[in-house]
Motif scaffolding. Structure first.
Motif, PDB file in Angstrom:
ATOM      1  N   HIS A  73      60.989  42.524  52.843  1.00 28.18           N
ATOM      2  CA  HIS A  73      61.987  41.778  53.598  1.00 28.18           C
ATOM      3  C   HIS A  73      61.319  41.145  54.820  1.00 28.18           C
ATOM      4  O   HIS A  73      60.600  41.816  55.550  1.00 28.18           O
ATOM      5  N   HIS A  74      61.546  39.856  55.014  1.00 31.78           N
ATOM      6  CA  HIS A  74      60.958  39.124  56.133  1.00 31.78           C
ATOM      7  C   HIS A  74      62.020  38.602  57.083  1.00 31.78           C
ATOM      8  O   HIS A  74      63.027  38.039  56.649  1.00 31.78           O
ATOM      9  N   LEU A  75      61.751  38.734  58.368  1.00 30.19           N
ATOM     10  CA  LEU A  75      62.394  37.935  59.389  1.00 30.19           C
ATOM     11  C   LEU A  75      61.250  37.207  60.072  1.00 30.19           C
ATOM     12  O   LEU A  75      60.557  37.749  60.937  1.00 30.19           O
ATOM     13  N   THR A  76      61.008  35.998  59.622  1.00 31.02           N
ATOM     14  CA  THR A  76      59.794  35.303  60.015  1.00 31.02           C
ATOM     15  C   THR A  76      60.129  33.903  60.506  1.00 31.02           C
ATOM     16  O   THR A  76      61.303  33.556  60.685  1.00 31.02           O
ATOM     17  N   ASN A  77      59.122  33.090  60.733  1.00 36.74           N
ATOM     18  CA  ASN A  77      59.353  31.796  61.366  1.00 36.74           C
ATOM     19  C   ASN A  77      59.456  30.669  60.349  1.00 36.74           C
ATOM     20  O   ASN A  77      58.915  30.750  59.250  1.00 36.74           O
ATOM     21  N   TYR A  78      60.165  29.607  60.746  1.00 36.97           N
ATOM     22  CA  TYR A  78      60.429  28.525  59.796  1.00 36.97           C
ATOM     23  C   TYR A  78      59.235  27.617  59.566  1.00 36.97           C
ATOM     24  O   TYR A  78      59.253  26.787  58.671  1.00 36.97           O
ATOM     25  N   VAL A  79      58.166  27.781  60.348  1.00 36.09           N
ATOM     26  CA  VAL A  79      56.955  26.985  60.125  1.00 36.09           C
ATOM     27  C   VAL A  79      56.222  27.458  58.868  1.00 36.09           C
ATOM     28  O   VAL A  79      55.721  26.662  58.085  1.00 36.09           O
ATOM     29  N   THR A  80      56.202  28.762  58.654  1.00 38.51           N
ATOM     30  CA  THR A  80      55.370  29.318  57.577  1.00 38.51           C
ATOM     31  C   THR A  80      56.143  30.147  56.565  1.00 38.51           C
ATOM     32  O   THR A  80      55.536  30.797  55.715  1.00 38.51           O
ATOM     33  N   VAL A  81      57.470  30.125  56.620  1.00 39.48           N
ATOM     34  CA  VAL A  81      58.258  31.029  55.774  1.00 39.48           C
ATOM     35  C   VAL A  81      57.970  30.825  54.287  1.00 39.48           C
ATOM     36  O   VAL A  81      57.852  31.803  53.529  1.00 39.48           O
ATOM     37  N   ASN A  82      57.840  29.591  53.844  1.00 41.20           N
ATOM     38  CA  ASN A  82      57.593  29.344  52.419  1.00 41.20           C
ATOM     39  C   ASN A  82      56.216  29.860  51.998  1.00 41.20           C
ATOM     40  O   ASN A  82      56.067  30.459  50.917  1.00 41.20           O
ATOM     41  N   ASP A  83      55.216  29.639  52.851  1.00 38.88           N
ATOM     42  CA  ASP A  83      53.876  30.127  52.524  1.00 38.88           C
ATOM     43  C   ASP A  83      53.836  31.650  52.491  1.00 38.88           C
ATOM     44  O   ASP A  83      53.157  32.243  51.644  1.00 38.88           O
ATOM     45  N   CYS A  84      54.551  32.292  53.406  1.00 43.56           N
ATOM     46  CA  CYS A  84      54.581  33.761  53.411  1.00 43.56           C
ATOM     47  C   CYS A  84      55.221  34.295  52.135  1.00 43.56           C
ATOM     48  O   CYS A  84      54.728  35.261  51.536  1.00 43.56           O
ATOM     49  N   ALA A  85      56.305  33.662  51.711  1.00 39.85           N
ATOM     50  CA  ALA A  85      56.971  34.091  50.478  1.00 39.85           C
ATOM     51  C   ALA A  85      56.037  33.926  49.286  1.00 39.85           C
ATOM     52  O   ALA A  85      55.915  34.827  48.439  1.00 39.85           O
ATOM     53  N   ASN A  86      55.378  32.778  49.199  1.00 37.19           N
ATOM     54  CA  ASN A  86      54.479  32.533  48.067  1.00 37.19           C
ATOM     55  C   ASN A  86      53.246  33.431  48.100  1.00 37.19           C
ATOM     56  O   ASN A  86      52.720  33.806  47.045  1.00 37.19           O
ATOM     57  N   MET A  87      52.794  33.804  49.291  1.00 32.11           N
ATOM     58  CA  MET A  87      51.643  34.702  49.374  1.00 32.11           C
ATOM     59  C   MET A  87      52.001  36.094  48.864  1.00 32.11           C
ATOM     60  O   MET A  87      51.208  36.739  48.167  1.00 32.11           O
ATOM     61  N   VAL A  88      53.207  36.564  49.190  1.00 34.80           N
ATOM     62  CA  VAL A  88      53.658  37.859  48.672  1.00 34.80           C
ATOM     63  C   VAL A  88      53.748  37.813  47.148  1.00 34.80           C
ATOM     64  O   VAL A  88      53.310  38.738  46.456  1.00 34.80           O
ATOM     65  N   LEU A  89      54.284  36.731  46.620  1.00 25.53           N
ATOM     66  CA  LEU A  89      54.349  36.574  45.166  1.00 25.53           C
ATOM     67  C   LEU A  89      52.957  36.531  44.555  1.00 25.53           C
ATOM     68  O   LEU A  89      52.713  37.124  43.496  1.00 25.53           O
ATOM     69  N   ALA A  90      52.040  35.834  45.214  1.00 28.37           N
ATOM     70  CA  ALA A  90      50.686  35.678  44.673  1.00 28.37           C
ATOM     71  C   ALA A  90      49.971  37.015  44.522  1.00 28.37           C
ATOM     72  O   ALA A  90      49.255  37.239  43.540  1.00 28.37           O
ATOM     73  N   VAL A  91      50.175  37.923  45.472  1.00 26.85           N
ATOM     74  CA  VAL A  91      49.471  39.203  45.407  1.00 26.85           C
ATOM     75  C   VAL A  91      50.177  40.197  44.492  1.00 26.85           C
ATOM     76  O   VAL A  91      49.596  41.210  44.083  1.00 26.85           O
ATOM     77  N   GLY A  92      51.462  39.918  44.162  1.00 22.65           N
ATOM     78  CA  GLY A  92      52.165  40.793  43.233  1.00 22.65           C
ATOM     79  C   GLY A  92      53.432  41.419  43.765  1.00 22.65           C
ATOM     80  O   GLY A  92      54.070  42.215  43.072  1.00 22.65           O
ATOM     81  N   GLY A  93      53.834  41.063  44.991  1.00 21.52           N
ATOM     82  CA  GLY A  93      55.042  41.614  45.568  1.00 21.52           C
ATOM     83  C   GLY A  93      56.246  40.735  45.327  1.00 21.52           C
ATOM     84  O   GLY A  93      56.185  39.727  44.625  1.00 21.52           O
TER      85      GLY A  93
END
Length: 270
Positions: free
Chosen positions: A22-42
């Motif tokens: 679960h993320h409460l993160t910033n709107y500058v990088t939110v999409n990249d953070c989501a895709n990075m979690v998916l990329a590693v397997g989360g």
């Protein structure tokens, strides 16, 4: 090294468990953070409305709080989600982006730490020095601090806060107050793409959602980003730049294996 073997096994565990982060993160990088979690397997979720953050946090394997773009609405959500995660024994990973740059950022970081008691705090050297009460100049959200003495700073702050401290830079430093390690994976291209620090925090959250050893969870996330950065940079051809590098970075994380971590990881105990 035993630590490197454990980190490689953590990657295998992440891919098997696919922890909900679960993320409460910033709107500058939110999409990249989501895709990075998916990329590693989360499995990422980016819910930040105060009406659902507590419920969502209670269902997660880890909670990432990133204060890159602050506002009053999300500050309240961050604190409620963090308190809920703590009550449920869910690790909170905190990224105090730009602490020291403004009074709001500094006060908010202190409040989040006091009220949510993060399990891991990841920042650059300027941010961690500021948290440690040391005088340091801040340039926006970028680090300008000298990295000398980082091992002692990380160890002391980890003991004071009772959590893992992770400092990312030319040499990454991770300490839980008793164990301290250094990671030298990475490439300078990582500093030229917006959000690689935020993505690293998300990777740490993913690993911490799959392992009980949060010191190794933090080291795993940082090594994953560093090694992927090396792989992405080495793949670039003439006339390819940061746009191609960014795409290759996601590919490198997606294709990373426990065996490649064993081969390419650069870690030592301090």
């Amino acid at each position: 090294m035993e630590m490197l073997k454990s980190i490689s096994e953590n990657l295998r565990t992440v891919k098997e468990k696919s922890p909900l982060v679960h993320h409460l993160t910033n709107y500058v990088t939110v999409n990249d953070c989501a895709n990075m979690v998916l990329a590693v397997g989360g499995s990422p979720v980016m819910a930040d409305d105060i009406g659902e953050v507590a419920e969502m946090a209670s269902l997660a394997s880890a909670l990432v709080i990133n204060m890159g773009t602050l506002n009053k609405r999300t500050i309240a959500s961050m604190i409620l989600a963090g308190q809920t995660a703590r009550e449920h024994g869910i690790p909170v990973i905190f990224d105090p982006v730009g602490i020291g740059a403004t009074t709001l950022r500094t006060d908010t970081a202190v409040k989040i730490i006091r009220e949510t008691q993060p399990a891991v705090i990841r920042g650059n050297m300027s941010e961690i020095k500021c948290l440690s009460g040391l005088n340091v100049q801040i340039k926006g959200v970028d680090s300008t601090a000298d990295e000398a003495g980082g091992e002692r700073i990380a160890q002391n702050l980890a003991q004071k806060q009772g959590c893992v401290i992770a400092i990312t830079g030319a040499t990454d430093i991770i300490s839980d107050g008793s164990r301290t390690c250094l990671i030298t994976n990475g490439d300078k291209m990582l500093s030229r793409v917006t959000g690689t620090g935020c993505m690293t925090t998300s990777l740490i959250g993913t690993y911490c959602g799959a392992t009980k050893d949060l010191f190794l969870g933090a080291a795993s996330g940082i090594m994953t980003m560093g090694l992927a950065g090396e792989i992405a940079c080495h793949s670039l051809k003439e006339a390819e730049g940061i746009g191609t590098f960014r795409v290759r970075l996601f590919d490198a994380v997606f294709n990373l294996s426990p065996e490649s971590l064993l081969r390419g990881g650069k870690i030592s105990l301090a």
